[in-house]
Motif scaffolding. Sequence first.
Motif, mmCIF file in Angstrom:
data_model
loop_
_atom_site.group_PDB
_atom_site.id
_atom_site.type_symbol
_atom_site.label_atom_id
_atom_site.label_comp_id
_atom_site.label_asym_id
_atom_site.label_seq_id
_atom_site.Cartn_x
_atom_site.Cartn_y
_atom_site.Cartn_z
ATOM 1 N N HIS A 1 18.020 9.584 30.061
ATOM 2 C CA HIS A 1 16.329 10.013 30.121
ATOM 3 C C HIS A 1 16.090 11.067 30.975
ATOM 4 N N LEU A 2 16.423 12.225 30.504
ATOM 5 C CA LEU A 2 16.249 13.204 31.473
ATOM 6 C C LEU A 2 15.173 14.251 31.320
ATOM 7 N N GLU A 3 14.495 13.988 30.169
ATOM 8 C CA GLU A 3 13.123 14.956 29.908
ATOM 9 C C GLU A 3 12.175 14.518 30.878
ATOM 10 N N GLU A 4 11.457 15.579 31.546
ATOM 11 C CA GLU A 4 10.280 15.336 32.162
ATOM 12 C C GLU A 4 9.157 14.628 31.353
ATOM 13 N N ALA A 5 8.338 13.661 31.651
ATOM 14 C CA ALA A 5 7.372 12.820 30.987
ATOM 15 C C ALA A 5 6.198 13.047 32.056
ATOM 16 N N PRO A 6 4.863 13.494 31.205
ATOM 17 C CA PRO A 6 3.683 13.488 32.033
ATOM 18 C C PRO A 6 3.272 12.197 32.487
ATOM 19 N N VAL A 7 3.679 11.229 32.038
ATOM 20 C CA VAL A 7 3.350 9.748 32.700
ATOM 21 C C VAL A 7 4.395 9.068 33.178
ATOM 22 N N THR A 8 4.661 8.512 34.482
ATOM 23 C CA THR A 8 5.650 7.854 34.761
ATOM 24 C C THR A 8 6.409 6.849 33.859
ATOM 25 N N PRO A 9 7.468 6.749 33.877
ATOM 26 C CA PRO A 9 8.200 5.868 32.994
ATOM 27 C C PRO A 9 8.498 4.472 33.738
ATOM 28 N N LEU A 10 8.223 4.509 34.973
ATOM 29 C CA LEU A 10 8.324 3.189 35.767
ATOM 30 C C LEU A 10 7.157 2.355 35.723
ATOM 31 N N LEU A 11 7.213 1.356 35.326
ATOM 32 C CA LEU A 11 5.866 0.383 34.872
ATOM 33 C C LEU A 11 5.549 -0.438 36.202
ATOM 34 N N ALA A 12 6.167 -0.606 37.159
ATOM 35 C CA ALA A 12 5.674 -1.388 38.292
ATOM 36 C C ALA A 12 6.177 -0.787 39.299
ATOM 37 N N TYR A 13 5.571 -0.806 40.434
ATOM 38 C CA TYR A 13 5.819 -0.388 41.902
ATOM 39 C C TYR A 13 5.649 -1.691 42.752
ATOM 40 N N ARG A 14 6.625 -2.182 43.174
ATOM 41 C CA ARG A 14 6.427 -3.467 43.770
ATOM 42 C C ARG A 14 6.012 -3.331 45.137
ATOM 43 N N TRP A 15 5.282 -4.647 45.718
ATOM 44 C CA TRP A 15 4.755 -4.739 47.065
ATOM 45 C C TRP A 15 5.793 -4.358 48.184
ATOM 46 N N VAL A 16 6.873 -4.992 47.828
ATOM 47 C CA VAL A 16 7.912 -5.153 48.855
ATOM 48 C C VAL A 16 8.410 -3.608 49.205
ATOM 49 N N ASP A 17 8.508 -2.980 48.312
ATOM 50 C CA ASP A 17 8.781 -1.585 48.414
ATOM 51 C C ASP A 17 7.698 -0.585 49.257
ATOM 52 N N THR A 18 6.579 -0.738 48.554
ATOM 53 C CA THR A 18 5.298 -0.175 49.342
ATOM 54 C C THR A 18 5.189 -0.615 50.661
ATOM 55 N N ASP A 19 5.185 -1.975 51.044
ATOM 56 C CA ASP A 19 4.925 -2.341 52.526
ATOM 57 C C ASP A 19 6.232 -2.037 53.332
ATOM 58 N N ARG A 20 7.107 -1.676 52.771
ATOM 59 C CA ARG A 20 8.435 -1.363 53.524
ATOM 60 C C ARG A 20 8.137 0.139 54.029
ATOM 61 N N ALA A 21 7.769 1.063 52.813
ATOM 62 C CA ALA A 21 7.670 2.300 53.082
ATOM 63 C C ALA A 21 6.527 2.672 54.180
ATOM 64 N N LEU A 22 5.390 1.900 54.039
ATOM 65 C CA LEU A 22 4.359 2.059 55.204
ATOM 66 C C LEU A 22 4.745 1.665 56.527
ATOM 67 N N ASN A 23 5.429 0.656 56.678
ATOM 68 C CA ASN A 23 5.993 0.403 57.884
ATOM 69 C C ASN A 23 6.892 1.052 58.498
ATOM 70 N N GLU A 24 7.826 1.850 57.745
ATOM 71 C CA GLU A 24 8.856 2.856 58.326
ATOM 72 C C GLU A 24 8.105 3.983 58.720
#
Lengths: 375, 375, 375, 375
Positions: free
Chosen positions: B228-251
């Motif tokens: 799946h290499l084509e550029e899409a105007p909309v994200t193909p990722l349907l969930a951004y999980r809190w565990v990742d967001t929280d870690r990124a902010l803490n870092e």
Amino acid sequence: MSMTEAIPSPVKLSAVAAPGQPEPTPALEQLYRGFEQEMLVPLWTQIGDLMPAHPSSKAADHLWRWDHLLKLADEAGRIVPVGRGGERRAIALANPALGGRPFATPTLWAAIQYLMPGEDAPEHRHTQHAFRFVVEGEGVWTVVNGDSVRMSRGDFLPQGGWNWHAHHNAASEPMAWIDGLDIPFAYYGESQFFEHGRLHLDPHERATPRHSRSERLWAHPGLRPVAHLEEAPVTPLLAYRWVDTDRALNEQLALEAEGYAATVSPGHAAVRYTNPTNGRDVLPTIRCEMHRVKSGASTRPKREVGSAVFQVFDGQGTVAVGEKQWQVRRGDLFVVPSWQSFTARCDAGQVPLDLFRFADTPIFEAVHAYRCQPG
Amino acid sequence: MSMTEAIPSPVKLSAVAAPGQPEPTPALEQLYRGFEQEMLVPLWTQIGDLMPAHPSSKAADHLWRWDHLLKLADEAGRIVPVGRGGERRAIALANPALGGRPFATPTLWAAIQYLMPGEDAPEHRHTQHAFRFVVEGEGVWTVVNGDSVRMSRGDFLPQGGWNWHAHHNAASEPMAWIDGLDIPFAYYGESQFFEHGRLHLDPHERATPRHSRSERLWAHPGLRPVAHLEEAPVTPLLAYRWVDTDRALNEQLALEAEGYAATVSPGHAAVRYTNPTNGRDVLPTIRCEMHRVKSGASTRPKREVGSAVFQVFDGQGTVAVGEKQWQVRRGDLFVVPSWQSFTARCDAGQVPLDLFRFADTPIFEAVHAYRCQPG
Amino acid sequence: MSMTEAIPSPVKLSAVAAPGQPEPTPALEQLYRGFEQEMLVPLWTQIGDLMPAHPSSKAADHLWRWDHLLKLADEAGRIVPVGRGGERRAIALANPALGGRPFATPTLWAAIQYLMPGEDAPEHRHTQHAFRFVVEGEGVWTVVNGDSVRMSRGDFLPQGGWNWHAHHNAASEPMAWIDGLDIPFAYYGESQFFEHGRLHLDPHERATPRHSRSERLWAHPGLRPVAHLEEAPVTPLLAYRWVDTDRALNEQLALEAEGYAATVSPGHAAVRYTNPTNGRDVLPTIRCEMHRVKSGASTRPKREVGSAVFQVFDGQGTVAVGEKQWQVRRGDLFVVPSWQSFTARCDAGQVPLDLFRFADTPIFEAVHAYRCQPG
Amino acid sequence: MSMTEAIPSPVKLSAVAAPGQPEPTPALEQLYRGFEQEMLVPLWTQIGDLMPAHPSSKAADHLWRWDHLLKLADEAGRIVPVGRGGERRAIALANPALGGRPFATPTLWAAIQYLMPGEDAPEHRHTQHAFRFVVEGEGVWTVVNGDSVRMSRGDFLPQGGWNWHAHHNAASEPMAWIDGLDIPFAYYGESQFFEHGRLHLDPHERATPRHSRSERLWAHPGLRPVAHLEEAPVTPLLAYRWVDTDRALNEQLALEAEGYAATVSPGHAAVRYTNPTNGRDVLPTIRCEMHRVKSGASTRPKREVGSAVFQVFDGQGTVAVGEKQWQVRRGDLFVVPSWQSFTARCDAGQVPLDLFRFADTPIFEAVHAYRCQPG
């Protein structure tokens, strides 16, 4: 610390018996009072209007006759002065279905502007993108950042946002032209800035050169000045002359006659005014084109997301917008609302029908919301 | 062939004595009658409203308290069914200065959606872009083109236009979350399409996987599936999980403490949700971010073209929007109109103030109309 | 004022009787002497070599055995010091058909690098883009602009041109890894710059953190720090960890097994290492990927413009390059010249065959010269 | 299954005593034998050549005199036929420092092509990008995909890869012109494809129109045919006429004289040939420009990554390339190797010095490897 409770709520909801709506009970009525108090509106009361199966424009398809406009503009020329505050003697098309606002369509402004001999329109700048198109007459120069640009029949003068500009009429006759801007788009989105400039131009800026400096730098096909290589979101070329536009359209029809793919459809030639730094639309929010339909030919019916305004540049013919049809002639202006089918036909035995068109398509393309389909 | 003369003109003009306005004479009055009849409005009567020196929003800065919303949504859960026609039990914020329309800002829709245990929201699709953000609770799965996506506290679920989607509550408790869409933008621009899908999901689509297929394909940092290499105007990722967001902010805050440039300003960390196919905004019209302000810190005051909606995800603090100030806590929602200054402060000695934010900035960036400046 | 006549001409032409060639007459011989003297070469003597029907690579398909490389690198570790001047204990693959130059392919450099316990490779920077890939071992940290990046089995460390970098071995064992660069491309194109940095790192730069600062800022799926929003031509993420790569590949195979489109072809999963600021290749000139072929499966034969180098990361299988075939195992390196067909097969009953691959494709894509076709 | 052991290694290494090199011991000699056998080359023996502080071109600065070239081409016209196999009577500049290969620079091909009255050069196509530039003469038409394009003094004819093309001389005199291509770039990168077309043109393709169809569609400043709106990586305009180029250069000098920023530096005007679909270079790999230096003026010394070829179109003057200097006149060709300083001066009291220039810059810009600095 201020709270908003004191504002009387503008929200008004009533429970109704209708398909897809909840049962209109006292409990529902009470819930709706709660919504009103908290400034809330449930989707289920609004979805038909907000989320239709396809665009169903609030704007009307409408026609303005050039002779009526010109007569009123001429009258305004005699009794309304031009100066600081009012800024321009510009009289805007107000779409009859948009509540009396000076909006030709939900995103586009179109106005006739009128300048008496010897008059100046004072300098200002704004972030709204603009252009001028001249259906007849000559004698006015637009001065953009000090560069004097002649305006004559058939010329198209784009002018990107935030450039200083003024107009002066150097002739002995009044002159009218149309202005197109993205004022309604900027108004709804609330992105607009404005500044006053000088009341009067310097004497040397009253020059009336045949070609502006921008044309001398940029109006050479496929050639870019090496001193100016950066991509600009707005065209640096301030005038697209009729002689070039006319030749380009004629060549398309001639190539078609010789058997080559050059036209949009049989008998329908068209050019788009583009930014030589990137080959894209002259303005980031407004697409501008000239269409020529030859005698006896029609354009293919088409519907598109977004709205357009047309002005008849020459010839006569019949245009159909949605369910409406008009017989049009030089100078007439009309709007094509979003997703309304459009087609134009040039009467047989006539000179070609030339239609200047501007549309808000670049906005929708930029956010990947554009669609079109055969009529 | 139909003409428009019969429509009573909505244009109403009156000659007034005011700076920048023409002399209110009988001749002017007569000219204005002519304008009204021809559906014309002169610029000089409108310029102040249409072309202000800077954006002066029609929308109000306004705050909605989460506990009030939740109480009403819960009430609606008991008396308003979810089904075809109404489509969703979504209750929209209606900006008090936008005439009672369900528009949080001139371009953005924000609603609380509520689903009872065992309920389904029927499948449909629309061109409006959408996301869900979960301030508390769990138990609902959103099914996007057959892919079941879990919704839990802190998760962000973008969903580009024209994808089929439904929701089902697999838990024994009701669940609420917020929906953000570009409904008002599509409404003014008239670019929206809508289709109904199936009333009920297939049994296998009622699965409740921990991770959707989209996450299994796309949620690997910097890694793209070669299939799946084509550029899409909309994200193909349907969930951004809190565990990742929280870690990124803490870092970010930890790196700042170690002396490295990682935060927006001292004590203010922020991540933007982006499309892994191009690194840009998750949706073409809506920018979504999570901000963390640590105890005792403030964000730098800033004003921007375009509007934003915030929801407090955690902590408590003070936010200032233009002239207003509110003490906020979990779940509270508020709007920042165009060109209004915004700042947020986390009270000292508190857990960090986490603010989810969405804004219409990508629209203005796409057409080169974005500006911002320090507060 | 200097003229060039004194240089003996390197041009040598001989008239030959051959199809497409002019008659070998004395007049032609004399013409050729004139060409030689004026430093001219006629197309008709060269066209077959310069303009073949399709790429016919000057490079050989060739295999290097990891155990041979490692043994020699180990030997070098004992007798060749690392320091200023030589800069790195890097031993490059020399394609047997490229004249003894240290070029794995016409555009790509591949070398085994080797660092003894306690050793430092001195700091320098160069415009050539580089990466490191670790097939086995650990203990070395690469310090990029002061950021210490751990290197462990399966990790991929891209490093864009013109960043200062050094290596230090903090372990008690030697460590080997491979370096990939675009040295031959920069050499033929003559675009390379180089600068020496410090001989020794500061003590605090000898830290051995588990995660570099770049990872702490950037290795969060779909999340970008708001403090760093500009698009960068080179990835800001300095390590792509094996745990993520392995999971991504496993998920693709699992999704395939569940019936969803996730793999390149049946049994063949692959991820591309990408730049989170634009979703494109990690480096402007080098594409890097990890491929996994499951037991009993094969990749689809494919030929492409441009060349590639592979290293076997795990498993064993058979690879076919053009007419050649090799049985490969961990660490083996081989090249696929331009337009040579390539396929890989994992032997049945084995662990999956994991192949790290790098290629010069971005160069050809950037200038619209890329083509591929099924093998 | 084939192994490579039988190939005698082209790698030859010798241990030498030199700064930065390991001690030349028997152990080192033995290690080097191991490297040779395994087709390996250590970085430390190569780094000076491969990774210089800045580009140090393998190519020579060199000048070819037009009268010498023309005399030899004329001779070839009499004794070397044009036809299938040899394909073109093209005689390429062979840079004296590039080993007798027909490469003007490491990436660029430049040749004089010569066609006798009535002759045809047979049709073919190749992926290498090409252009023709006419320093004097007329009478030949290039037929590109059936479109006949006139060639006259000062005209520039770009021709993107993979288009069918032939030439025919419709005049009674021989004609010479120069061809520029990216043959060496495609040769090193191994990306080239080639196909033979028809031996002879159809009679109607022997037309000699003043303007090609491509010009009739595309040579209108800022105007694009609506029937052809897609962005093309290669210009669709097949001829850039001297009349336009000359006017654009004159206007720049006139604007400069009037006090406006229009030239590259005082007395130095320049235009770049661009693709009207994107405003970028006409060809993805070759930048083409025309420079005019007025009497008594000089260009500012500049060095750039990548190489260029110049042809003097008119006037006379002095050019300096690195340490060399030449007095040049009409038709002379010279190369500027990578990172060599270049400047040109027009002798006082002379007509302006017009220099046609082509360079490989787009390749380096596309991969973010371009640099330049004042001379």
